[in-house]
Design a protein around this motif. Structure first.
Motif, PDB file in Angstrom:
ATOM      1  N   PRO A 142       0.781  -1.092  -0.106  1.00 14.88           N
ATOM      2  CA  PRO A 142       0.084  -0.125   0.116  1.00 14.88           C
ATOM      3  C   PRO A 142       0.802   1.298   0.040  1.00 14.88           C
ATOM      4  O   PRO A 142       0.279   2.477  -0.650  1.00 14.88           O
ATOM      5  CB  PRO A 142      -0.810  -0.215   1.294  1.00 14.88           C
ATOM      6  CG  PRO A 142      -0.896  -1.745   1.438  1.00 14.88           C
ATOM      7  CD  PRO A 142       0.297  -2.213   1.180  1.00 14.88           C
ATOM      8  N   ALA A 181       1.398   2.207  -3.596  1.00  7.72           N
ATOM      9  CA  ALA A 181       0.323   2.693  -4.092  1.00  7.72           C
ATOM     10  C   ALA A 181      -0.179   4.264  -3.711  1.00  7.72           C
ATOM     11  O   ALA A 181      -0.628   5.098  -4.496  1.00  7.72           O
ATOM     12  CB  ALA A 181      -0.994   1.874  -3.628  1.00  7.72           C
ATOM     13  N   GLN A 182       0.455   4.346  -2.566  1.00  5.31           N
ATOM     14  CA  GLN A 182       0.132   5.963  -1.840  1.00  5.31           C
ATOM     15  C   GLN A 182       1.018   6.743  -2.557  1.00  5.31           C
ATOM     16  O   GLN A 182       0.785   7.814  -2.836  1.00  5.31           O
ATOM     17  CB  GLN A 182       0.379   5.710  -0.324  1.00  5.31           C
ATOM     18  CG  GLN A 182       0.216   7.381   0.230  1.00  5.31           C
ATOM     19  CD  GLN A 182       0.171   7.102   1.749  1.00  5.31           C
ATOM     20  OE1 GLN A 182       0.433   6.340   2.400  1.00  5.31           O
ATOM     21  NE2 GLN A 182       0.464   8.366   2.201  1.00  5.31           N
ATOM     22  N   TYR A 238      -3.797   5.855  -3.519  1.00  6.69           N
ATOM     23  CA  TYR A 238      -4.256   5.305  -2.241  1.00  6.69           C
ATOM     24  C   TYR A 238      -3.899   6.319  -1.299  1.00  6.69           C
ATOM     25  O   TYR A 238      -3.092   6.272  -0.421  1.00  6.69           O
ATOM     26  CB  TYR A 238      -3.312   4.003  -1.759  1.00  6.69           C
ATOM     27  CG  TYR A 238      -4.248   3.447  -0.618  1.00  6.69           C
ATOM     28  CD1 TYR A 238      -5.381   3.024  -0.613  1.00  6.69           C
ATOM     29  CD2 TYR A 238      -3.172   2.521   0.194  1.00  6.69           C
ATOM     30  CE1 TYR A 238      -6.044   2.347   0.235  1.00  6.69           C
ATOM     31  CE2 TYR A 238      -3.761   1.760   1.250  1.00  6.69           C
ATOM     32  CZ  TYR A 238      -5.194   1.655   1.466  1.00  6.69           C
ATOM     33  OH  TYR A 238      -5.692   0.954   2.155  1.00  6.69           O
ATOM     34  N   THR A 241      -3.732  -7.749   8.536  1.00  5.02           N
ATOM     35  CA  THR A 241      -4.616  -7.794   7.237  1.00  5.02           C
ATOM     36  C   THR A 241      -5.052  -9.233   7.141  1.00  5.02           C
ATOM     37  O   THR A 241      -6.319  -9.401   6.995  1.00  5.02           O
ATOM     38  CB  THR A 241      -3.687  -7.441   6.008  1.00  5.02           C
ATOM     39  OG1 THR A 241      -3.175  -6.259   6.195  1.00  5.02           O
ATOM     40  CG2 THR A 241      -4.405  -7.830   4.808  1.00  5.02           C
ATOM     41  N   ALA A 264      -6.089  -8.017  -2.781  1.00  4.39           N
ATOM     42  CA  ALA A 264      -5.467  -6.836  -3.639  1.00  4.39           C
ATOM     43  C   ALA A 264      -5.605  -7.398  -5.033  1.00  4.39           C
ATOM     44  O   ALA A 264      -6.293  -8.456  -5.225  1.00  4.39           O
ATOM     45  CB  ALA A 264      -3.872  -6.835  -3.489  1.00  4.39           C
ATOM     46  N   THR A 272     -10.008  -3.571   2.750  1.00  3.92           N
ATOM     47  CA  THR A 272      -8.720  -2.946   2.804  1.00  3.92           C
ATOM     48  C   THR A 272      -8.862  -2.233   4.579  1.00  3.92           C
ATOM     49  O   THR A 272      -9.789  -2.074   4.924  1.00  3.92           O
ATOM     50  CB  THR A 272      -8.630  -1.632   2.298  1.00  3.92           C
ATOM     51  OG1 THR A 272      -9.896  -0.856   2.395  1.00  3.92           O
ATOM     52  CG2 THR A 272      -8.715  -2.127   0.516  1.00  3.92           C
ATOM     53  N   ARG A 288      -6.598  -0.496   6.016  1.00  7.27           N
ATOM     54  CA  ARG A 288      -6.104   1.144   6.533  1.00  7.27           C
ATOM     55  C   ARG A 288      -7.487   1.979   6.985  1.00  7.27           C
ATOM     56  O   ARG A 288      -7.446   2.574   8.059  1.00  7.27           O
ATOM     57  CB  ARG A 288      -5.439   1.907   5.506  1.00  7.27           C
ATOM     58  CG  ARG A 288      -4.486   3.162   6.065  1.00  7.27           C
ATOM     59  CD  ARG A 288      -3.849   3.754   4.984  1.00  7.27           C
ATOM     60  NE  ARG A 288      -3.249   4.898   5.746  1.00  7.27           N
ATOM     61  CZ  ARG A 288      -2.330   5.540   5.312  1.00  7.27           C
ATOM     62  NH1 ARG A 288      -2.095   5.495   3.819  1.00  7.27           N
ATOM     63  NH2 ARG A 288      -1.691   6.663   5.703  1.00  7.27           N
TER      64      ARG A 288
END
Ligand SMILES: NC(=O)c1ccc[n+]([C@@H]2O[C@H](COP(=O)([O-])OP(=O)(O)OC[C@H]3O[C@@H](n4cnc5c(N)ncnc54)[C@H](OP(=O)(O)O)[C@@H]3O)[C@@H](O)[C@H]2O)c1
Length: 334
Positions: free
Chosen positions: A42, A45-46, A51, A126, A238, A263, A265
């Protein structure tokens, strides 16, 4: 303090060290002096701008750390200054200090360095929430783990081993297969050379797997349905291949399958604390054993977060990448 900022969305080079204020810790938070921060999918992705942090979360990257408690908020009980901890953060882990809700903090397993501990929380939270809690993983189940040699995959394999389930790892090379077997996978399938469905059916005597941990999506969604056992559960974590898929709902109905996704987060603090409690009760005791095989980690200095992201993007790694701060490098055997 020193922290890594995402200066703009883009390639790994947009990750740059910056000096900024210490994070503000609320009454329910602990302030952690970070020794090491884990790098996770992640974060990539951020960094690319795909994200965004949830409202109120730190804009800095970094979803997990290990270090030493520097201060406790007024309502915090059970933790003291100086405790060695690992924690799921709400962002801001790529830094020398981070404030974390106390419910997301766990003790470091015995004989683990802080760098090793920093590689645990994000993936274990997760997998615990999705595979263990939502998909009700039970002893004796067979679980197909896509991306077995990566962070999420390694966590899934080890959690299966602790809970008496049998993980089959999907990998892309013999080296990665050997790594997954060392972590506790009972079998592996090389997706570059072998047919997934045929191999799963051979390993499970034609029954299929009870659970699938999927990171790929796209065409893999239909494959997952074909290789699932009756009343199986596919856990979508994912979509590294493709976020869209065409599947046969008829096959899902005929096999009574469940497909769930989530997800971690954006989950609230209470949910994350519930997951932490489950990890502490059911999974952490196994990690205190001297025989426990720790996931492979590769260390980078905090300032070279870009280097860690570059390596992760080439998929040359196995296990986890961690960023070590000056505090971590100076002390504690990270
Ligand atoms: N839902 C959630 O809450 C949550 C939480 C954490 C992470 N994630 C997501 O989970 C994914 C995996 O994270 P991670 O930290 O485990 O990453 P990772 O360490 O890079 O592992 C991913 C593994 O998947 C395999 N893979 C197979 N096909 C791939 C493809 N098309 N693209 C990239 N990798 C592929 C790679 O191994 P081989 O190529 O060798 O097979 C790689 O080792 C990321 O997308 C991340 O954002 C989701």
């Amino acid at each position: 303090m020193r922290a890594i900022a995402i200066t703009q969305p883009g390639d790994p080079d947009v990750l740059q060290p910056r000096i900024g204020p210490l994070p503000a810790a609320g009454p329910d938070d602990v302030l952690i002096r970070v020794a090491a921060a884990g790098v996770n999918g992640p974060d990539l992705a951020q960094r690319r701008g795909h994200y965004d942090p949830p409202p109120g979360a730190s804009p800095l990257p970094g979803l997990e750390v290990a270090g030493v408690i520097a201060a406790c908020g007024k309502t915090v009980s059970g933790w003291r200054e100086g405790d060695r901890v690992m924690a799921l953060t709400n962002g801001g882990g790529y830094a020398e200090y981070v404030a974390v809700p106390a419910g997301q903090v766990l003790p470091v397993p015995q004989n683990w360095s802080l760098a090793e501990a920093a590689a645990l929380p994000e993936t274990w939270f997760t997998v615990t929430q999705t595979l263990v809690m939502r998909a009700a993983l039970a002893p004796g189940m067979t679980v197909l783990v896509h991306g077995g040699s990566g962070g999420i995959g390694g966590a899934a394999i080890q959690i299966c081993a602790i809970l008496g389930a049998r993980a089959i790892a999907v990998v892309s090379s013999p080296e990665k297969a050997a790594y997954c077997r060392a972590l506790g996978a009972v079998a592996s399938i090389d997706r570059t050379r072998e047919d997934l469905i045929e191999r799963v059916m051979a390993i499970t005597d034609g029954k299929g797997v009870d659970r699938v941990v999927d990171l790929i999506g796209g065409d893999m969604a239909a494959t997952n349905i074909d290789l699932s056992a009756r009343r199986g559960h596919i856990v979508q974590i994912a979509t590294l291949g493709n976020a869209s898929a065409t599947i046969s709902l008829r096959k899902m109905m005929a096999k009574e399958l469940t497909l769930s996704g989530s997800t971690l987060r954006p989950q609230d603090a209470a949910t994350k604390a519930t997951i932490a409690a489950r990890i502490r009760a059911d999974l952490l005791p196994a990690l205190n054993s001297p025989e426990w095989i720790k996931p492979h980690i590769e260390r980078f200095p905090l300032d070279d977060a870009a280097g860690a992201h570059r390596l992760m993007e080439t998929r040359g790694h196995r296990g986890k990448l961690v960023l070590v701060t000056a505090f971590g490098a100076a002390g504690d055997g990270t």
